[in-house]
Structure formats: structure tokens, C-alpha cells
Design a protein around this motif. Structure first.
Motif, PDB file in Angstrom:
ATOM      1  N   LYS A   1       2.375  11.271  76.869  1.00 15.39           N
ATOM      2  CA  LYS A   1       2.078  12.317  75.882  1.00 15.39           C
ATOM      3  C   LYS A   1       1.546  11.713  74.591  1.00 15.39           C
ATOM      4  N   LEU A   2       2.082  10.564  74.197  1.00 13.69           N
ATOM      5  CA  LEU A   2       1.625   9.918  72.974  1.00 13.69           C
ATOM      6  C   LEU A   2       0.194   9.410  73.113  1.00 13.69           C
ATOM      7  N   ILE A   3      -0.137   8.845  74.267  1.00 13.62           N
ATOM      8  CA  ILE A   3      -1.463   8.252  74.459  1.00 13.62           C
ATOM      9  C   ILE A   3      -2.522   9.310  74.711  1.00 13.62           C
ATOM     10  N   GLU A   4      -2.219  10.300  75.529  1.00 11.90           N
ATOM     11  CA  GLU A   4      -3.220  11.257  75.970  1.00 11.90           C
ATOM     12  C   GLU A   4      -3.375  12.457  75.034  1.00 11.90           C
ATOM     13  N   VAL A   5      -2.342  12.774  74.252  1.00  9.50           N
ATOM     14  CA  VAL A   5      -2.395  13.987  73.431  1.00  9.50           C
ATOM     15  C   VAL A   5      -2.370  13.672  71.938  1.00  9.50           C
ATOM     16  N   VAL A   6      -1.424  12.848  71.514  1.00  5.31           N
ATOM     17  CA  VAL A   6      -1.202  12.655  70.075  1.00  5.31           C
ATOM     18  C   VAL A   6      -2.258  11.735  69.473  1.00  5.31           C
ATOM     19  N   LEU A   7      -2.471  10.560  70.055  1.00  5.06           N
ATOM     20  CA  LEU A   7      -3.401   9.595  69.468  1.00  5.06           C
ATOM     21  C   LEU A   7      -4.839  10.117  69.396  1.00  5.06           C
ATOM     22  N   PRO A   8      -5.377  10.795  70.413  1.00  3.62           N
ATOM     23  CA  PRO A   8      -6.744  11.322  70.265  1.00  3.62           C
ATOM     24  C   PRO A   8      -6.881  12.385  69.181  1.00  3.62           C
ATOM     25  N   ARG A   9      -5.803  13.058  68.818  1.00  4.49           N
ATOM     26  CA  ARG A   9      -5.875  14.103  67.795  1.00  4.49           C
ATOM     27  C   ARG A   9      -5.703  13.557  66.388  1.00  4.49           C
ATOM     28  N   MET A  10      -5.380  12.283  66.270  1.00  2.59           N
ATOM     29  CA  MET A  10      -5.241  11.680  64.947  1.00  2.59           C
ATOM     30  C   MET A  10      -6.614  11.401  64.344  1.00  2.59           C
ATOM     31  N   LYS A  11      -6.720  11.592  63.042  1.00  2.00           N
ATOM     32  CA  LYS A  11      -7.974  11.351  62.339  1.00  2.00           C
ATOM     33  C   LYS A  11      -8.033   9.890  61.895  1.00  2.00           C
ATOM     34  N   GLU A  12      -9.189   9.292  62.106  1.00  2.00           N
ATOM     35  CA  GLU A  12      -9.456   7.925  61.675  1.00  2.00           C
ATOM     36  C   GLU A  12      -8.454   6.937  62.281  1.00  2.00           C
ATOM     37  N   TYR A  13      -8.201   7.091  63.569  1.00  2.00           N
ATOM     38  CA  TYR A  13      -7.342   6.136  64.275  1.00  2.00           C
ATOM     39  C   TYR A  13      -8.199   5.411  65.300  1.00  2.00           C
ATOM     40  N   HIS A  14      -8.338   4.099  65.137  1.00  2.00           N
ATOM     41  CA  HIS A  14      -9.192   3.311  66.015  1.00  2.00           C
ATOM     42  C   HIS A  14      -8.400   2.508  67.038  1.00  2.00           C
ATOM     43  N   GLY A  15      -7.141   2.209  66.766  1.00  2.00           N
ATOM     44  CA  GLY A  15      -6.331   1.471  67.723  1.00  2.00           C
ATOM     45  C   GLY A  15      -5.561   0.358  67.042  1.00  2.00           C
ATOM     46  N   LEU A  16      -4.821  -0.404  67.849  1.00  2.00           N
ATOM     47  CA  LEU A  16      -4.021  -1.523  67.362  1.00  2.00           C
ATOM     48  C   LEU A  16      -4.866  -2.789  67.326  1.00  2.00           C
ATOM     49  N   THR A  17      -4.485  -3.688  66.448  1.00  3.41           N
ATOM     50  CA  THR A  17      -5.195  -4.959  66.361  1.00  3.41           C
ATOM     51  C   THR A  17      -4.736  -5.895  67.484  1.00  3.41           C
TER      52      THR A  17
ATOM     53  N   SER B   1       6.846  -7.346  72.765  1.00  5.87           N
ATOM     54  CA  SER B   1       7.167  -5.978  72.351  1.00  5.87           C
ATOM     55  C   SER B   1       6.318  -5.589  71.154  1.00  5.87           C
ATOM     56  N   ILE B   2       5.996  -4.295  71.049  1.00  5.06           N
ATOM     57  CA  ILE B   2       5.102  -3.790  70.007  1.00  5.06           C
ATOM     58  C   ILE B   2       5.731  -2.558  69.383  1.00  5.06           C
ATOM     59  N   THR B   3       5.581  -2.427  68.064  1.00  7.92           N
ATOM     60  CA  THR B   3       6.091  -1.287  67.322  1.00  7.92           C
ATOM     61  C   THR B   3       4.938  -0.578  66.636  1.00  7.92           C
ATOM     62  N   LEU B   4       4.893   0.750  66.756  1.00  2.00           N
ATOM     63  CA  LEU B   4       3.866   1.569  66.137  1.00  2.00           C
ATOM     64  C   LEU B   4       4.511   2.433  65.062  1.00  2.00           C
ATOM     65  N   GLY B   5       3.877   2.530  63.914  1.00  2.00           N
ATOM     66  CA  GLY B   5       4.374   3.364  62.828  1.00  2.00           C
ATOM     67  C   GLY B   5       3.431   4.513  62.538  1.00  2.00           C
ATOM     68  N   PHE B   6       3.980   5.708  62.321  1.00  6.14           N
ATOM     69  CA  PHE B   6       3.185   6.900  62.063  1.00  6.14           C
ATOM     70  C   PHE B   6       3.728   7.607  60.825  1.00  6.14           C
ATOM     71  N   ASP B   7       2.839   8.290  60.108  1.00  6.41           N
ATOM     72  CA  ASP B   7       3.253   9.019  58.921  1.00  6.41           C
ATOM     73  C   ASP B   7       3.722  10.416  59.298  1.00  6.41           C
TER      74      ASP B   7
ATOM     75  N   GLY C   1      -3.511  -1.589  79.688  1.00  7.62           N
ATOM     76  CA  GLY C   1      -3.737  -0.995  81.001  1.00  7.62           C
ATOM     77  C   GLY C   1      -3.173   0.403  81.110  1.00  7.62           C
ATOM     78  N   LEU C   2      -2.108   0.689  80.374  1.00 10.86           N
ATOM     79  CA  LEU C   2      -1.532   2.037  80.383  1.00 10.86           C
ATOM     80  C   LEU C   2      -2.294   3.018  79.510  1.00 10.86           C
ATOM     81  N   GLY C   3      -3.245   2.527  78.707  1.00  9.73           N
ATOM     82  CA  GLY C   3      -4.088   3.429  77.922  1.00  9.73           C
ATOM     83  C   GLY C   3      -3.949   3.299  76.429  1.00  9.73           C
ATOM     84  N   LEU C   4      -3.092   2.414  75.931  1.00  8.57           N
ATOM     85  CA  LEU C   4      -2.948   2.255  74.487  1.00  8.57           C
ATOM     86  C   LEU C   4      -4.158   1.482  73.953  1.00  8.57           C
ATOM     87  N   PRO C   5      -4.873   2.017  72.955  1.00  9.85           N
ATOM     88  CA  PRO C   5      -6.122   1.372  72.507  1.00  9.85           C
ATOM     89  C   PRO C   5      -5.864   0.142  71.645  1.00  9.85           C
ATOM     90  N   PHE C   6      -6.650  -0.902  71.898  1.00 13.82           N
ATOM     91  CA  PHE C   6      -6.655  -2.114  71.091  1.00 13.82           C
ATOM     92  C   PHE C   6      -8.085  -2.397  70.664  1.00 13.82           C
TER      93      PHE C   6
END
Length: 267
Positions: free
Chosen positions: A175-191, A200-206, A249-254
Motif C-alpha cells: 500500500k505504501l509503494i503502490e498508493v502513497v508514494l506515487p501520490r506524494m508531490k516532489e518525491y523522487h525516491g531514496l538515495t 535496514s532502511i528507515t523512511l521519514g514522512f511529514d 525489487g519490491l518496488g521502492l524507488p532509489f
């Protein structure tokens, strides 16, 4: 005829009270099926290292560690600030087999509420929001130590979290990859430098992102206080490249860091 069908149905199904038999899993999330059927084999091919190259890398790592020990012994005075922080050796990468491929252990969704320092009732909004977007009951997190500048005392409730595993973990990530992230404005992905060193990776959102969840849209006005949240994805990878490969591979953009273009025609 109905009695015959009922008898057959009762004979084929396993009773709930039968402790010796375990019923098969009837549901599996999309990401879980994709990982076990496709992604795991592809990762094994991409991460394969020939035995000769692997032996050369291990020998180079051992020589580098010996040089670091010698330089540390030859140094004049040890640093007192690092006396209590011994440098741990890096874990050895396992051989590429289907059973040694990295996978996601759990996902932790965490909300830290600053307003709870003045009024602990504000933490109810964080508990409600986490239960809405994850489908599980959230846990309250209390302070482990005192902090006088923030007027924080040990034992005060300051945040809430939810630990996801199994199919709930894959559903939330999907749900986070397919629905939430594409609807975010000016989000290009993780470095490409993302990671804690152990895969392990941690993502922060406002606070504007939590309203993009489908379950949150219907009850957004019912939550009194909207805050940001963080998502910590714990994997079994030994190093960051393997963890980034799994999540990619699971779809999280880098994204790669690109150098700014220079205008060649400018005088």
C-alpha cells in the motif's frame, strides 16, 4: 443430496479442535508471492560471486583489518572518546543460495508526538492514526530517561508504534509503494547511500503524507491531531547493498545523485 454434500464438506475440512493437524494458509499477499516466486531467484543470480573472486575479497578484507590493527597499535595516544566504542568487525556475507537470500523481517511504524509532553491525551490521535493505516492496535512508548531541556521525565508517554510482520507487513508495504508514494508531490525516491550499515532502511514522512492512505481519507477529519511518522524496514541482509537490492525489487524507488548540468553555450 444436501446431506451428502455436507458430509463430504465435513470430511475434507480439518476441525479447529484437531491439534495434530494444521490447516493450510488460504491467503498470501501479492508482494509475498512475488518475493517467493520471482524476486528471490533473481536476487540469487544478481548477487552470485564466483568462488575465486570471493576468496580474493576475503583475503583483501583480512589484510585490511590487519593493517588497521597495526596502525591502531602504533598510534601514540588512544582517543578517550572511543574507548567505550570498540569497532566491531563487519559480518561475513553468506553464499548465494535460495535459503540465504535476504528477506524482510518486520516493519515498525512509529509516530512521535511532541504535544504529548504538555498533554498526554494528544497521544490518542497517534494511536488512532496508526491503528487506521496498519490495521493493528498500536503500542504506547514511554521515555527511558530524563531530559530537562524538554521537560521530559522517565516513564512519560511520548510516542506510539506498531510492529508488523507476516502478511500484514507485506500488505502495508504494498500500500505504501503502490498508493502513497506515487501520490506524494516532489518525491523522487531514496538515495543510494540509504541504510544503517546492516541492511535496514528507515523512511521519514511529514504530516501531509498520512492523509494519503486510503483508510485515512474517510476519517481524516475525525483525527484531532495529525503528525508525521516514520517507517523502519528491518531485513536479514548483512550489508546495505543487499538490503537496497531487496527493497528496489519490491518496488521502492532509489535514485542516483546526478551532477548539475552546465550550460556549455554560456560565455
Amino acid at each position: 443430496m444436501f446431506k451428502t454434500l455436507a458430509r463430504r464438506f465435513a470430511a475434507t475440512n480439518v476441525s479447529v479442535r484437531a491439534f495434530s493437524a494444521s490447516s493450510a494458509q488460504a491467503y498470501q499477499s501479492r508482494l509475498s508471492q512475488f518475493y517467493h516466486n520471482t524476486l528471490r531467484d533473481d536476487m540469487m543470480v544478481l548477487q552470485y560471486v564466483p568462488p575465486k573472486v570471493r576468496a580474493e575479497r576475503e583475503a583483501a578484507d583480512a589484510a585490511r583489518m590487519e593493517e588497521a590493527k597495526k596502525s591502531a597499535q602504533e598510534s601514540s595516544a588512544p582517543n578517550p572518546l572511543r574507548k567505550h566504542k570498540p569497532k566491531m568487525p563487519r559480518a561475513r556475507e553468506p553464499q548465494c543460495t535460495p535459503h540465504s537470500m535476504p528477506f524482510i523481517k518486520n516493519i515498525t511504524v512509529h509516530i512521535r508526538c511532541r504535544e504529548a509532553l504538555q498533554n498526554k491525551n494528544h497521544l490518542l490521535s497517534a494511536l488512532m492514526a496508526l491503528q487506521i493505516i496498519t490495521g493493528r492496535r498500536a503500542q504506547m512508548v514511554r521515555a527511558k530517561s530524563d531530559a530537562a531541556p524538554w521537560k521530559l521525565r522517565k516513564g512519560m508517554p511520548i510516542s506510539a508504534k506498531v510492529l508488523l510482520d507476516g502478511d500484514d507487513m507485506y500488505e502495508f508495504l504494498d500500500k505504501l509503494i503502490e498508493v502513497v508514494l506515487p501520490r506524494m508531490k516532489e518525491y523522487h525516491g531514496l538515495t543510494m547511500s540509504s541504510g544503517d550499515g546492516n541492511g535496514s532502511i528507515t523512511l521519514g514522512f511529514d504530516d501531509s503524507v498520512i492523509g494519503l492512505f486510503p483508510e485515512m481519507e474517510m476519517v481524516y477529519d475525525m483525527v484531532p491531531l495529525i503528525t508525521g511518522f516514520s517507517v523502519s524496514i528491518a531485513t536479514t541482509a548483512v550489508r546495505n547493498p543487499a538490503g537496497r537490492l531487496l527493497l528496489s525489487g519490491l518496488g521502492l524507488p532509489f535514485v542516483h545523485a546526478r551532477k548539475p548540468k552546465t550550460d556549455e553555450l554560456a560565455l
